[in-house]
Design a protein around this motif. Structure first.
Motif, short mmCIF file in Angstrom:
data_model
loop_
_atom_site.label_atom_id
_atom_site.label_comp_id
_atom_site.label_asym_id
_atom_site.label_seq_id
_atom_site.Cartn_x
_atom_site.Cartn_y
_atom_site.Cartn_z
N LEU A 70 15.87 39.58 93.91
CA LEU A 70 15.05 40.76 94.19
C LEU A 70 15.82 42.04 93.92
O LEU A 70 15.28 43.00 93.37
CB LEU A 70 14.57 40.75 95.64
N THR A 71 17.09 42.04 94.29
CA THR A 71 17.94 43.20 94.04
C THR A 71 18.04 43.48 92.55
O THR A 71 17.95 44.64 92.11
CB THR A 71 19.34 42.98 94.65
N LEU A 72 18.23 42.43 91.74
CA LEU A 72 18.29 42.59 90.28
C LEU A 72 17.00 43.19 89.74
O LEU A 72 17.02 44.10 88.90
CB LEU A 72 18.54 41.25 89.60
N LEU A 73 15.86 42.68 90.21
CA LEU A 73 14.57 43.18 89.74
C LEU A 73 14.36 44.64 90.13
O LEU A 73 13.90 45.45 89.32
CB LEU A 73 13.43 42.32 90.27
N CYS A 74 14.69 44.97 91.36
CA CYS A 74 14.55 46.36 91.82
C CYS A 74 15.45 47.30 91.02
O CYS A 74 15.02 48.39 90.62
CB CYS A 74 14.87 46.48 93.31
N ARG A 75 16.65 46.86 90.77
CA ARG A 75 17.59 47.69 89.99
C ARG A 75 17.10 47.87 88.56
O ARG A 75 17.13 48.98 88.01
CB ARG A 75 18.97 47.04 89.99
N ALA A 76 16.63 46.80 87.94
CA ALA A 76 16.14 46.90 86.55
C ALA A 76 14.93 47.83 86.48
O ALA A 76 14.82 48.66 85.58
CB ALA A 76 15.79 45.51 86.02
N ARG A 77 14.01 47.70 87.43
CA ARG A 77 12.83 48.56 87.45
C ARG A 77 13.24 50.02 87.61
O ARG A 77 12.77 50.89 86.89
CB ARG A 77 11.90 48.14 88.59
N ARG A 78 14.13 50.28 88.55
CA ARG A 78 14.57 51.65 88.80
C ARG A 78 15.27 52.22 87.56
O ARG A 78 15.03 53.37 87.18
CB ARG A 78 15.49 51.69 90.02
N ARG A 79 16.13 51.44 86.91
CA ARG A 79 16.82 51.91 85.70
C ARG A 79 15.82 52.25 84.60
O ARG A 79 15.95 53.27 83.93
CB ARG A 79 17.82 50.87 85.20
N ALA A 80 14.81 51.40 84.42
CA ALA A 80 13.81 51.67 83.38
C ALA A 80 13.03 52.94 83.70
O ALA A 80 12.86 53.81 82.83
CB ALA A 80 12.85 50.49 83.25
N LEU A 81 12.58 53.09 84.92
CA LEU A 81 11.79 54.27 85.30
C LEU A 81 12.64 55.54 85.29
O LEU A 81 12.15 56.61 84.90
CB LEU A 81 11.14 54.07 86.66
N ASP A 82 13.90 55.45 85.69
CA ASP A 82 14.78 56.62 85.67
C ASP A 82 15.03 57.12 84.25
O ASP A 82 15.37 58.29 84.05
CB ASP A 82 16.13 56.30 86.32
N ARG A 83 14.86 56.25 83.27
CA ARG A 83 15.05 56.62 81.86
C ARG A 83 13.71 56.86 81.17
O ARG A 83 13.60 56.77 79.96
CB ARG A 83 15.84 55.52 81.15
#
Length: 136
Positions: free
Chosen positions: A76-89
């Motif tokens: 879940l942490t990996l998914l949350c981090r990936a989502r946040r990185r995509a949206l932040d960019r």
């Protein structure tokens, strides 16, 4: 349709170790297709591929969990981090998942409405508006 990356396209996706899945491009999106179990033991193997997929400017990333049988909090942490990185960019993020156990976990963690998972990879590639990506 899977596309090949040209020298002028985004950098090549970071490969996943074979037991964890594979990364490829389809219709201008990077697909990270995971398999088996995502837990603390495999998180370190999967993390670099997700980081690579979300490192571009305006990344469009589809994480496909259709072959995943187990997901723990490190997943879940990996998914949350990936989502946040995509949206932040200024990118987009789609999660593909049809496993009732994983969907229950997303609901329990109050993440189902955040990720808005779709059941099949084709739904993630549907025209805009019919299966929207995860957003803020």
């Amino acid at each position: 349709m899977t596309e090949r990356l040209s020298p002028t396209a985004s950098p090549a996706p970071v490969a996943l170790p074979e037991p964890c899945g594979h990364v490829y491009r389809r219709n201008g999106r990077t697909v990270v297709a995971l398999r088996d179990e995502i837990d603390i033991a495999t998180a370190a193997l999967i993390g670099p591929a997700l980081d690579g997929a979300t490192s571009d400017v305006s990344p469009h990333v589809v994480v496909d969990l259709t072959e995943v049988s187990f997901l723990d909090c490190s997943g879940l942490t990996l998914l949350c981090r990936a989502r946040r990185r995509a949206l932040d960019r200024d990118g987009r993020f789609w999660l593909v998942c049809d496993c009732p156990r994983i969907l229950r976990l997303l609901r329990a963690g109050r993440l189902h409405d955040v990720f808005r998972p779709v059941a099949t990879p084709d739904e993630a590639f549907a025209p805009e508006g019919s299966a929207g990506p995860s957003g803020p």
